[in-house]
Design a protein around this motif. Sequence first.
Motif, PDB file in Angstrom:
ATOM      1  N   GLN A 144       0.835  -1.180   0.000  1.00 52.33           N
ATOM      2  CA  GLN A 144       0.000   0.000   0.000  1.00 52.33           C
ATOM      3  C   GLN A 144       0.877   1.240   0.000  1.00 52.33           C
ATOM      4  N   ASP A 145       0.603   2.161  -0.874  1.00 53.00           N
ATOM      5  CA  ASP A 145       1.346   3.409  -0.933  1.00 53.00           C
ATOM      6  C   ASP A 145       0.787   4.360   0.122  1.00 53.00           C
ATOM      7  N   HIS A 146       1.636   4.700   1.090  1.00 55.22           N
ATOM      8  CA  HIS A 146       1.234   5.633   2.151  1.00 55.22           C
ATOM      9  C   HIS A 146       1.768   7.037   1.897  1.00 55.22           C
ATOM     10  N   GLY A 147       2.316   7.253   0.713  1.00 54.78           N
ATOM     11  CA  GLY A 147       2.851   8.564   0.385  1.00 54.78           C
ATOM     12  C   GLY A 147       4.310   8.686   0.766  1.00 54.78           C
ATOM     13  N   PRO A 148       4.894   9.826   0.469  1.00 52.22           N
ATOM     14  CA  PRO A 148       6.316  10.031   0.748  1.00 52.22           C
ATOM     15  C   PRO A 148       6.600  10.119   2.242  1.00 52.22           C
ATOM     16  N   VAL A 149       7.789   9.693   2.619  1.00 52.07           N
ATOM     17  CA  VAL A 149       8.228   9.818   4.005  1.00 52.07           C
ATOM     18  C   VAL A 149       8.751  11.225   4.244  1.00 52.07           C
ATOM     19  N   VAL A 150       9.554  11.713   3.320  1.00 51.05           N
ATOM     20  CA  VAL A 150      10.112  13.060   3.438  1.00 51.05           C
ATOM     21  C   VAL A 150      10.274  13.644   2.036  1.00 51.05           C
ATOM     22  N   GLU A 151      10.019  14.933   1.917  1.00 45.42           N
ATOM     23  CA  GLU A 151      10.166  15.646   0.651  1.00 45.42           C
ATOM     24  C   GLU A 151      10.908  16.948   0.908  1.00 45.42           C
ATOM     25  N   SER A 152      11.478  17.487  -0.144  1.00 48.30           N
ATOM     26  CA  SER A 152      12.125  18.791   0.003  1.00 48.30           C
ATOM     27  C   SER A 152      11.842  19.640  -1.224  1.00 48.30           C
ATOM     28  N   GLU A 153      11.616  20.902  -0.950  1.00 46.02           N
ATOM     29  CA  GLU A 153      11.443  21.893  -2.005  1.00 46.02           C
ATOM     30  C   GLU A 153      12.228  23.127  -1.591  1.00 46.02           C
TER      31      GLU A 153
END
Length: 176
Positions: free
Chosen positions: A9-18
């Motif tokens: 199951q895809d729970h979304g990203p753990v960490v992102e950066s912008e």
Amino acid sequence: PQDENYAWQDHGPVVESEPDAVDFNAIDPNVAIDTSGYPWLVWGSYWSGIKMRRLDAATGLFSGDDERIYSLAERSGVTAVEAPFIIRHEGFFYLFVSFDICCRGVDSTYKIMVGRATDITGPYVDYAGVSMAQGGGTLVLASYGRIRGPGHNAVLSSNNRHYLVHHFYDAATAGR
């Protein structure tokens, strides 16, 4: 995957950066386990250095029990630190990182540095006692002979032996 109850199951990203949203670059992630068995995510490069945060073992996402982002390594005035990898050995945690410039073939200046700590969250210090958060780091491997820009390492442990795995460019083959 062969188990009939297996499901991803895809729970979304753990960490992102912008840029302009956070001060860290969320690349080169590595999961490390502390002495209590808790998983931690260590990541980062350039921008503001190497970061770490505790994970929830059940979800793989960030833990709500410790929401702090720990700063483990950075270099004042030089942003070239990346590719963190942590191992535990004989009572210490060792943080390996790569300094300087990768991906320029024979002109790469990458090198592998290390520091150690008694706690997974640091502080990691080099052989001289300088904190990696203050630019410290003990040299493990740098260019020599035909080997150029060794870096972005991992440590493979098997049967009480440890193997440093890394990439490099071969000056004798035009940087392959």
